[in-house]
Design a protein around this motif. Sequence first.
Motif, PDB file in Angstrom:
ATOM      1  N   ALA A  43       0.820  -1.215   0.000  1.00 34.58           N
ATOM      2  CA  ALA A  43       0.000   0.000   0.000  1.00 34.58           C
ATOM      3  C   ALA A  43       0.852   1.263   0.000  1.00 34.58           C
ATOM      4  N   GLY A  44       2.075   1.154   0.509  1.00 30.93           N
ATOM      5  CA  GLY A  44       2.931   2.333   0.517  1.00 30.93           C
ATOM      6  C   GLY A  44       3.340   2.776  -0.872  1.00 30.93           C
ATOM      7  N   GLU A  45       3.210   1.870  -1.855  1.00 26.75           N
ATOM      8  CA  GLU A  45       3.586   2.198  -3.220  1.00 26.75           C
ATOM      9  C   GLU A  45       2.385   2.614  -4.071  1.00 26.75           C
ATOM     10  N   LEU A  46       1.206   2.677  -3.472  1.00 26.75           N
ATOM     11  CA  LEU A  46       0.024   3.049  -4.243  1.00 26.75           C
ATOM     12  C   LEU A  46       0.135   4.492  -4.725  1.00 26.75           C
ATOM     13  N   SER A  47      -0.280   4.703  -5.952  1.00 27.52           N
ATOM     14  CA  SER A  47      -0.342   6.050  -6.502  1.00 27.52           C
ATOM     15  C   SER A  47      -1.807   6.468  -6.541  1.00 27.52           C
ATOM     16  N   LEU A  48      -2.188   7.341  -5.628  1.00 27.58           N
ATOM     17  CA  LEU A  48      -3.580   7.778  -5.539  1.00 27.58           C
ATOM     18  C   LEU A  48      -3.747   9.148  -6.167  1.00 27.58           C
ATOM     19  N   SER A  49      -4.901   9.373  -6.762  1.00 30.88           N
ATOM     20  CA  SER A  49      -5.210  10.681  -7.325  1.00 30.88           C
ATOM     21  C   SER A  49      -5.374  11.698  -6.203  1.00 30.88           C
ATOM     22  N   ALA A  50      -5.292  12.959  -6.559  1.00 33.49           N
ATOM     23  CA  ALA A  50      -5.507  14.025  -5.569  1.00 33.49           C
ATOM     24  C   ALA A  50      -6.905  13.929  -4.980  1.00 33.49           C
ATOM     25  N   ALA A  51      -7.893  13.564  -5.815  1.00 38.05           N
ATOM     26  CA  ALA A  51      -9.273  13.459  -5.328  1.00 38.05           C
ATOM     27  C   ALA A  51      -9.402  12.341  -4.300  1.00 38.05           C
ATOM     28  N   ALA A  52      -8.726  11.213  -4.536  1.00 36.61           N
ATOM     29  CA  ALA A  52      -8.800  10.099  -3.587  1.00 36.61           C
ATOM     30  C   ALA A  52      -8.109  10.449  -2.275  1.00 36.61           C
ATOM     31  N   THR A  53      -6.960  11.098  -2.364  1.00 36.65           N
ATOM     32  CA  THR A  53      -6.253  11.512  -1.152  1.00 36.65           C
ATOM     33  C   THR A  53      -7.094  12.488  -0.348  1.00 36.65           C
ATOM     34  N   THR A  54      -7.744  13.412  -1.049  1.00 39.50           N
ATOM     35  CA  THR A  54      -8.612  14.375  -0.376  1.00 39.50           C
ATOM     36  C   THR A  54      -9.813  13.681   0.262  1.00 39.50           C
ATOM     37  N   ALA A  55     -10.404  12.711  -0.452  1.00 36.95           N
ATOM     38  CA  ALA A  55     -11.554  11.984   0.091  1.00 36.95           C
ATOM     39  C   ALA A  55     -11.177  11.250   1.370  1.00 36.95           C
ATOM     40  N   ALA A  56      -9.986  10.626   1.397  1.00 37.32           N
ATOM     41  CA  ALA A  56      -9.546   9.925   2.606  1.00 37.32           C
ATOM     42  C   ALA A  56      -9.353  10.902   3.754  1.00 37.32           C
ATOM     43  N   ARG A 207       1.506   0.382  10.526  1.00 35.03           N
ATOM     44  CA  ARG A 207       1.051   1.534  11.319  1.00 35.03           C
ATOM     45  C   ARG A 207       1.447   2.860  10.670  1.00 35.03           C
ATOM     46  N   ASP A 208       1.912   2.818   9.421  1.00 31.57           N
ATOM     47  CA  ASP A 208       2.427   4.026   8.784  1.00 31.57           C
ATOM     48  C   ASP A 208       1.528   4.527   7.662  1.00 31.57           C
ATOM     49  N   LEU A 209       0.289   4.049   7.610  1.00 32.10           N
ATOM     50  CA  LEU A 209      -0.607   4.410   6.519  1.00 32.10           C
ATOM     51  C   LEU A 209      -1.795   5.196   7.038  1.00 32.10           C
ATOM     52  N   SER A 210      -2.404   5.955   6.162  1.00 34.55           N
ATOM     53  CA  SER A 210      -3.694   6.576   6.483  1.00 34.55           C
ATOM     54  C   SER A 210      -4.674   5.475   6.870  1.00 34.55           C
ATOM     55  N   PRO A 211      -5.377   5.609   8.019  1.00 33.92           N
ATOM     56  CA  PRO A 211      -6.312   4.551   8.427  1.00 33.92           C
ATOM     57  C   PRO A 211      -7.369   4.236   7.380  1.00 33.92           C
ATOM     58  N   VAL A 212      -7.881   5.261   6.715  1.00 35.09           N
ATOM     59  CA  VAL A 212      -8.929   5.039   5.719  1.00 35.09           C
ATOM     60  C   VAL A 212      -8.352   4.340   4.487  1.00 35.09           C
ATOM     61  N   VAL A 213      -7.185   4.765   4.038  1.00 39.10           N
ATOM     62  CA  VAL A 213      -6.554   4.106   2.885  1.00 39.10           C
ATOM     63  C   VAL A 213      -6.236   2.656   3.229  1.00 39.10           C
ATOM     64  N   GLN A 214      -5.666   2.425   4.398  1.00 39.36           N
ATOM     65  CA  GLN A 214      -5.330   1.067   4.813  1.00 39.36           C
ATOM     66  C   GLN A 214      -6.574   0.196   4.891  1.00 39.36           C
ATOM     67  N   ALA A 215      -7.659   0.737   5.466  1.00 41.65           N
ATOM     68  CA  ALA A 215      -8.894  -0.032   5.591  1.00 41.65           C
ATOM     69  C   ALA A 215      -9.472  -0.379   4.224  1.00 41.65           C
ATOM     70  N   ALA A 216      -9.461   0.586   3.310  1.00 46.94           N
ATOM     71  CA  ALA A 216     -10.016   0.347   1.977  1.00 46.94           C
ATOM     72  C   ALA A 216      -9.217  -0.722   1.231  1.00 46.94           C
ATOM     73  N   VAL A 217      -7.887  -0.611   1.261  1.00 44.79           N
ATOM     74  CA  VAL A 217      -7.036  -1.545   0.526  1.00 44.79           C
ATOM     75  C   VAL A 217      -7.109  -2.938   1.142  1.00 44.79           C
ATOM     76  N   ALA A 218      -7.052  -3.017   2.467  1.00 45.08           N
ATOM     77  CA  ALA A 218      -7.127  -4.324   3.127  1.00 45.08           C
ATOM     78  C   ALA A 218      -8.461  -4.998   2.835  1.00 45.08           C
ATOM     79  N   HIS A 219      -9.536  -4.216   2.867  1.00 42.40           N
ATOM     80  CA  HIS A 219     -10.852  -4.775   2.574  1.00 42.40           C
ATOM     81  C   HIS A 219     -10.898  -5.313   1.146  1.00 42.40           C
ATOM     82  N   ALA A 220     -10.414  -4.530   0.200  1.00 41.06           N
ATOM     83  CA  ALA A 220     -10.471  -4.954  -1.204  1.00 41.06           C
ATOM     84  C   ALA A 220      -9.622  -6.196  -1.438  1.00 41.06           C
ATOM     85  N   GLN A 221      -8.442  -6.258  -0.836  1.00 39.98           N
ATOM     86  CA  GLN A 221      -7.590  -7.432  -1.033  1.00 39.98           C
ATOM     87  C   GLN A 221      -8.222  -8.663  -0.380  1.00 39.98           C
ATOM     88  N   PHE A 222      -8.829  -8.486   0.791  1.00 34.68           N
ATOM     89  CA  PHE A 222      -9.495  -9.616   1.443  1.00 34.68           C
ATOM     90  C   PHE A 222     -10.628 -10.144   0.565  1.00 34.68           C
TER      91      PHE A 222
END
Length: 409
Positions: A43-56, A207-222
């Motif tokens: 997840a640390g290598e994800l490239s998110l759009s400005a809109a996604a970063t703002t939404a999180a 523990r180094d990620l945005s909680p919302v980004v981490q939750a979204a990515v973990a959920h999708a991978q699961f």
Amino acid sequence: MADPEPRGTWLPVRWQPDPAATGPRRARTPALIEAFVPEPVDAGELSLSAAATTAAADAERAIARLQRTHAAGLLRTLSAQMLRSEAIASSQMEGVVVPSNRTLAKVGAGGRHHPNAQAALEAIAAVTDAYAWAAAGGAFTTEILLDLHRAVARGDRALAPHAGAWREGQNWIGRDPHTPAGADFVPPPRDHLEPLIDDLVALLERRDLSPVVQAAVAHAQFETLHPFADGNGRVGRILVGMLLRRDRLVEEIDPPVSLVLARDRERYVAALTAWRLDRRDGPSLLVSTIAEALEEAASATARLVDDVDRLLDTWRSTLDGVRAHSAAWALLELLPSRPIVSATSAAEALGRSPQRVRDGLALLQERGVVRPVTLGRRNVQYEAVGVFALLDAFERELSGGRLQIAETR
């Protein structure tokens, strides 16, 4: 424009059905299918759009504001109700029939048996226990994921044979339960699961990620792994709330995100699909979808807190002249979290004598705050007037009417 690059590979698999399977012929006909084997997550290598970063960031601010700007006592009072809303919404998304809020409260207070109530109460307990574990700061392990599935399976007879065990065979997502031929999505074969589950656990422990980004990515991978024979959706959505609790973004009250995801199910499924199949734009769509759902759930929950506070003000106005430390006043603060109580259960919760609580309930009944309901022989309880109407309206509005929420009368 070139086709999107997937976040994994397609693997040709020959599906071998159970020769003892019942049903139509296709349930016993082998099929050549393509399973999707996702890449490990970084997840640390994800490239998110400005809109996604703002939404999180907006979602995290809305959730933090919800914890911060409302009276702590009332937040704690409504916390149990929001956990229930999350659990029943997630269950209903999987086709599990759930009784109304009032029916659940009646059964929980010792009322007559209802065919679906016990399963719903077990689902609520699974969410409650999982969030409490996460709030205590426990470490995610593969065994924790198995325990979570066991908890979800307690209230679902269909899951019981598979409780707490990784799937043994191939599963799929689609309308035809008899064959994966033509399925919407086929998760990785069983022999690819273990290393990918270990990778998912490593992501959950970061523990180094945005909680919302981490939750979204973990959920999708699961959801992409779909590691259990059934119950994956419910377990995967619980993981979202667990991560928000573990990272202390949620402290008092959990936004019931599954209500919003139930309403926007098509967008939710599209975001999960994009995560798998569109390396460039998929992560941003996924994070935006989960983040915006969380922000909306948090804002709606804040409005519900205000609505309940106004209801409490109405109740308080009926007690003008009544001694401030009386049982009646104490009951007012208890009723939003326990809309149906008996004198005995309220006395235990408040640490007061049953007789004083009975006197308080009698006064509240006289002032129109509660009304008596009979749940069985010698089982007279009291229902807080107006609470179920607020809860039902909240769930109906946030889910867009997609859930089967009974009218409160």
